[in-house]
Scaffold this motif. Structure first.
Motif, short mmCIF file in Angstrom:
data_model
loop_
_atom_site.label_atom_id
_atom_site.label_comp_id
_atom_site.label_asym_id
_atom_site.label_seq_id
_atom_site.Cartn_x
_atom_site.Cartn_y
_atom_site.Cartn_z
N LEU A 25 35.80 36.18 33.01
CA LEU A 25 36.54 35.01 33.51
C LEU A 25 37.47 35.40 34.66
O LEU A 25 37.62 34.67 35.64
N TYR A 26 38.06 36.60 34.53
CA TYR A 26 38.96 37.08 35.58
C TYR A 26 38.18 37.26 36.88
O TYR A 26 38.61 36.83 37.95
N SER A 27 36.99 37.87 36.77
CA SER A 27 36.17 38.08 37.97
C SER A 27 35.79 36.75 38.61
O SER A 27 35.80 36.60 39.83
N ILE A 28 35.47 35.76 37.75
CA ILE A 28 35.09 34.45 38.29
C ILE A 28 36.24 33.82 39.08
O ILE A 28 36.05 33.32 40.19
N SER A 29 37.49 33.91 38.53
CA SER A 29 38.60 33.33 39.30
C SER A 29 38.80 34.08 40.60
O SER A 29 39.06 33.48 41.64
N LYS A 30 38.71 35.43 40.53
CA LYS A 30 38.91 36.24 41.75
C LYS A 30 37.91 35.82 42.82
O LYS A 30 38.26 35.62 43.98
N ILE A 31 36.64 35.73 42.41
CA ILE A 31 35.58 35.41 43.39
C ILE A 31 35.82 34.02 43.99
O ILE A 31 35.74 33.83 45.20
#
Ligand SMILES: Nc1ncnc2c1ncn2[C@@H]1O[C@H](COP(=O)(O)OP(=O)(O)OP(=O)(O)O)[C@@H](O)[C@H]1O
Ligand SMILES: [Mg+2]
Length: 365
Positions: A25-31
């Motif tokens: 989920l963290y990666s998705i927000s970052k992207i």
């Protein structure tokens, strides 16, 4: 001595799984926050981080479908072991996100998938929906802006066309009828032997002559034929005089475009822009004089209109906000044709607006 507690093995495993979810989920927000990425790029990257959060990443694949387009990782297998969730934007299903296993695994809550994975894929689909909605509304905004821009350009152009049409009608229809009336009255005057009639005819002729003069000056005000017949620089001289008469502002013209070829479209655009800028000087600056400077540099022709008046509010400059229609339409019209507008102004020190356009044909019509 701190008390050490042994975490049981299956709890450690559960913790590791939750960590993977958080990571995903963290990666998705970052992207999705990354600047400069297109929606395509965002989805292509997001799809790659999804399989890592599932229980068997080595055999897991990800896929996102959006409006007929498909983004999938190499390992995605559309077989019997697929878990998916719809992507919803403003109440409508616009696509789906899916995770697949390439091989059979023990039965869990939903085929081989865990209940936690169901929750995760739903959250991912929801995030994707939000990202897509934001991007789409940004795109709509840009489209509206472009539409507004071309409308503004079209408006100025049609105003110019309309002015020219009315000027022509004034000249051709009314002007010519008046001229004919003038000739006829002249003939009557010559033939008249009655002193009272002669006096009255002379008065009528004076009135007709006045109407002719009014019509001519109205024709010019609307659309100076000089612009079409003698070109931009001659029309500027006329404009300088007109501004002087109408507003009492002395306009000095300096330099010339060295006979640079300006297409008719640039001529009419620049002319109406300079007229607006000079009217602005008269309306807003408080200055009693204005300087118009023509210059040519490389492939560009520049026209600047300067005054030493009150200057503009710095907060207003360059941002387009709080502008009236005048500056806005100059900016839009020139911009849409490949030209530029720059404004420098200081409180109490006056304003200079410079228009630059490429020599030759404008980019669009
Ligand atoms: N030469 C100038 N000196 C000082 N202020 C100016 C000058 N030209 C423009 N301004 C300021 O910038 C504002 C925007 O000008 P703009 O021509 O866009 O609109 P306007 O003249 O107020 O209205 P419109 O042109 O639509 O009739 C003006 O209202 C005025 O405050
Ligand atoms: Mg104005």
């Amino acid at each position: 001595m701190p008390h050490r507690r042994n975490v049981p093995k299956n709890q450690r495993r559960i913790l590791a799984e939750r960590l993977k979810e958080l990571d995903c989920l963290y990666s998705i927000s970052k992207i999705s926050e990354r600047k400069g990425l297109t929606l395509d790029g965002v989805i292509r990257r997001i799809v790659r981080v999804i399989p890592g959060a599932w229980q068997y990443p080595a055999i897991a694949g990800g896929r996102v479908r959006l409006e007929g387009k498909e983004y999938r990782t190499r390992r995605f297998v559309p077989g019997p072991w697929v878990q998916q969730s719809p992507i919803v934007v403003q109440g409508a299903v616009v696509g789906a996100v899916a995770v697949s296993y390439a091989e059979k695994r023990p039965e869990r809550d939903e085929g081989p998938f865990l209940e936690e994975e169901r929750n995760l894929i739903n959250v991912i689909a929801q995030r994707l929906g939000e990202v897509i909605e934001r991007r789409w509304s940004e795109r709509r905004l840009v489209e509206y802006q472009e539409k507004l821009r071309s409308l503004a350009a079209e408006l100025v152009q049609s105003e110019e066309r309309e002015r020219r049409r009315i000027a022509q009608a004034l000249h051709d229809r009314i002007g010519q009828v008046l001229a004919l009336a003038n000739i006829k009255i002249g003939a009557l005057l010559e033939a008249s032997a009655d002193p009272k009639l002669t006096r009255d005819l002379a008065a009528v002729r004076a009135l007709v002559a006045e109407s002719i003069a009014e019509t001519r000056s109205l024709t010019y005000d609307l659309s100076p034929p000089i612009l079409y017949e003698l070109g931009f620089e001659a029309a500027l001289d006329w404009l300088a005089e007109w501004i002087g008469q109408q507003y009492g502002v002395v306009v000095e013209i300096d330099g010339n475009g060295h006979g640079a070829p300006l297409s008719l479209q640039w001529r009419t655009t620049l002319f109406s822009a300079v007229r607006e800028l000079l009217v602005n000087v008269a309306k807003h600056s408080g200055a009693k004089s204005a300087q118009v400077r023509l210059h040519r540099k490389g492939g560009m022709i520049g026209v600047s209109v300067a005054d030493a008046g009150v200057g503009m509010d710095p907060a207003r400059q360059g941002k387009g906000e709080l502008e009236g229609f005048g500056l806005f339409s100059i900016r839009e019209r020139l911009g849409s044709m490949g030209g530029e507008v720059s404004i420098t102004s200081r409180r109490g020190k006056g304003t200079t607006v410079t228009l630059s356009v490429p020599v030759g044909k404008p980019e669009t019509t």
